[in-house]
Write an enzyme that holds these catalytic residues in place. Structure first.
Site, PDB file in Angstrom:
ATOM      1  N   LYS A  19       0.829  -1.209   0.000  1.00 36.29           N
ATOM      2  CA  LYS A  19       0.000   0.000   0.000  1.00 36.29           C
ATOM      3  C   LYS A  19       0.868   1.266   0.000  1.00 36.29           C
ATOM      4  CE  LYS A  19      -2.528  -0.904   3.722  1.00 36.29           C
ATOM      5  NZ  LYS A  19      -2.089  -2.199   4.267  1.00 36.29           N
ATOM      6  N   ARG A  94     -10.253   1.143   9.093  1.00 35.50           N
ATOM      7  CA  ARG A  94      -9.619  -0.136   9.387  1.00 35.50           C
ATOM      8  C   ARG A  94     -10.627  -1.182   9.847  1.00 35.50           C
ATOM      9  NH1 ARG A  94      -4.071   0.617   9.284  1.00 35.50           N
ATOM     10  NH2 ARG A  94      -2.920  -1.038  10.280  1.00 35.50           N
ATOM     11  N   ARG A 133      11.390  -6.344   5.612  1.00 36.29           N
ATOM     12  CA  ARG A 133      11.237  -4.906   5.396  1.00 36.29           C
ATOM     13  C   ARG A 133      12.207  -4.133   6.299  1.00 36.29           C
ATOM     14  NH1 ARG A 133       5.352  -2.206   4.855  1.00 36.29           N
ATOM     15  NH2 ARG A 133       5.113  -2.365   7.105  1.00 36.29           N
ATOM     16  N   ARG A 170      11.069  -1.993  11.901  1.00 34.04           N
ATOM     17  CA  ARG A 170      10.033  -1.367  12.725  1.00 34.04           C
ATOM     18  C   ARG A 170       9.587  -2.346  13.797  1.00 34.04           C
ATOM     19  NH1 ARG A 170       5.632   0.816   8.613  1.00 34.04           N
ATOM     20  NH2 ARG A 170       4.337  -0.549   9.848  1.00 34.04           N
ATOM     21  N   ARG A 181      -0.819  -8.802  13.738  1.00 33.45           N
ATOM     22  CA  ARG A 181      -1.403  -7.807  12.810  1.00 33.45           C
ATOM     23  C   ARG A 181      -2.261  -8.508  11.759  1.00 33.45           C
ATOM     24  NH1 ARG A 181       3.512  -4.410  10.691  1.00 33.45           N
ATOM     25  NH2 ARG A 181       1.973  -3.102   9.675  1.00 33.45           N
TER      26      ARG A 181
HETATM   27  P1  AMP Z   1       0.059   0.623   9.380  1.00 36.77           P
HETATM   28  O1  AMP Z   1       1.315   1.405   9.165  1.00 36.77           O
HETATM   29  O2  AMP Z   1      -1.120   1.156   8.601  1.00 36.77           O
HETATM   30  O3  AMP Z   1       0.244  -0.875   9.188  1.00 36.77           O
HETATM   31  O4  AMP Z   1      -0.343   0.832  10.913  1.00 36.77           O
HETATM   32  C1  AMP Z   1       0.527   0.475  11.964  1.00 36.77           C
HETATM   33  C2  AMP Z   1      -0.264   0.404  13.252  1.00 36.77           C
HETATM   34  O5  AMP Z   1      -0.872   1.681  13.520  1.00 36.77           O
HETATM   35  C3  AMP Z   1      -1.426  -0.580  13.248  1.00 36.77           C
HETATM   36  O6  AMP Z   1      -1.000  -1.902  13.562  1.00 36.77           O
HETATM   37  C4  AMP Z   1      -2.321   0.025  14.343  1.00 36.77           C
HETATM   38  O7  AMP Z   1      -1.820  -0.260  15.625  1.00 36.77           O
HETATM   39  C5  AMP Z   1      -2.147   1.519  14.126  1.00 36.77           C
HETATM   40  N1  AMP Z   1      -3.178   2.065  13.194  1.00 36.77           N
HETATM   41  C6  AMP Z   1      -2.963   2.620  11.961  1.00 36.77           C
HETATM   42  N2  AMP Z   1      -4.128   3.011  11.408  1.00 36.77           N
HETATM   43  C7  AMP Z   1      -5.115   2.698  12.293  1.00 36.77           C
HETATM   44  C8  AMP Z   1      -6.523   2.831  12.287  1.00 36.77           C
HETATM   45  N3  AMP Z   1      -7.192   3.354  11.243  1.00 36.77           N
HETATM   46  N4  AMP Z   1      -7.210   2.395  13.386  1.00 36.77           N
HETATM   47  C9  AMP Z   1      -6.571   1.867  14.447  1.00 36.77           C
HETATM   48  N5  AMP Z   1      -5.237   1.679  14.511  1.00 36.77           N
HETATM   49  C10 AMP Z   1      -4.497   2.099  13.440  1.00 36.77           C
END
Ligand code: AMP
Length: 223
Positions: A19, A94, A133, A170, A181
């Protein structure tokens, strides 16, 4: 007639589907800002803000941050000038509650064309990609030791091509966290995808081809 509708693109897919990479391409081609809720949250964690401290209680385990925290943060972000003609959302909504909040926002319900693009890849591929990554804590560039390998290595450390900073893994890309996740994704994605489908704005692309080919599929949908 000139189409003056805002273009709102929502990128859906498991972590590691690509993404972030596709978002960078879409941003350049369609001139809309890339809003990654994960990135904004990580930024808040790095800066030690109250939001960051609260969010990190959930994020470091791979759990979702509470909806209201993320929603307030997003509402503030889309009010900024650069979002006047649209936005590319990566990581929000989400779950189906967030989807409902999203469609009820004035920003989305007034004069906007929404397209949700689901990038599909199997779980085994997610684990393979994410555990390889590497991330630049300084300029936020993302690399992959399989297909986007940084050019320079010093000892065991890889170096960012863009700014020369040492790359890191990360916290939420550690294998145990990735598995959680994925579990969280599978528990919440079904209803979320259904939600966009019922609104007739869902498009599916395969994430198992090259980055260029995935982008071609996306351009076809958006043009
Ligand atoms: P991402 O970089 O989008 O994979 O997000 C990393 C982490 O941020 C996720 O595992 C969640 O803990 C948090 N996060 C990101 N976007 C959201 C969202 N829309 N709602 C809740 N938690 C989020």
């Amino acid at each position: 007639m000139i189409d003056t509708k805002k273009r709102i693109v929502v990128l859906l897919g498991p972590p590691g589907a690509g993404k972030g990479t596709q978002a960078a391409y879409i941003k350049e081609r369609f001139h809309i800002p890339h809003i990654s809720t994960g990135e904004i949250l990580r930024d808040n964690i790095d800066k030690g803000t109250p939001l960051g401290i609260e969010a990190n209680k959930f994020m470091h385990k791979g759990d979702l941050v509470p909806d209201d925290l993320v929603f307030d943060m997003l509402k503030d972000r889309v009010q900024q000038n650069d979002c006047a003609h649209g936005a590319l959302l990566d990581g929000f909504p989400r779950n189906d509650d967030q989807a409902e909040m999203f469609f009820n926002m004035e920003y989305v319900s007034t004069n906007a064309k929404v397209s949700a693009i689901l990038i599909d890849i199997p779980d085994e591929e997610v684990i393979k990609r994410l555990s390889n990554r590497r991330y630049c804590p300084s300029c936020k560039s993302i690399y992959n030791l399989i297909h986007k390998v940084p050019k320079k290595k010093v000892g065991n450390a890889f170096i960012c091509d863009n700014c020369g900073t040492e790359l890191i893994i990360r916290d939420d890309d550690k294998v145990e966290t990735i598995k959680n996740r994925l579990k969280v994704f599978h528990n919440t994605a079904g209803p979320l995808i259904d939600y966009f489908n019922k609104k007739n704005v869902l498009y599916k692309v395969s994430g198992m081809t090259s980055l260029e080919d995935v982008f071609k599929q996306i351009v076809k949908i958006l043009e």
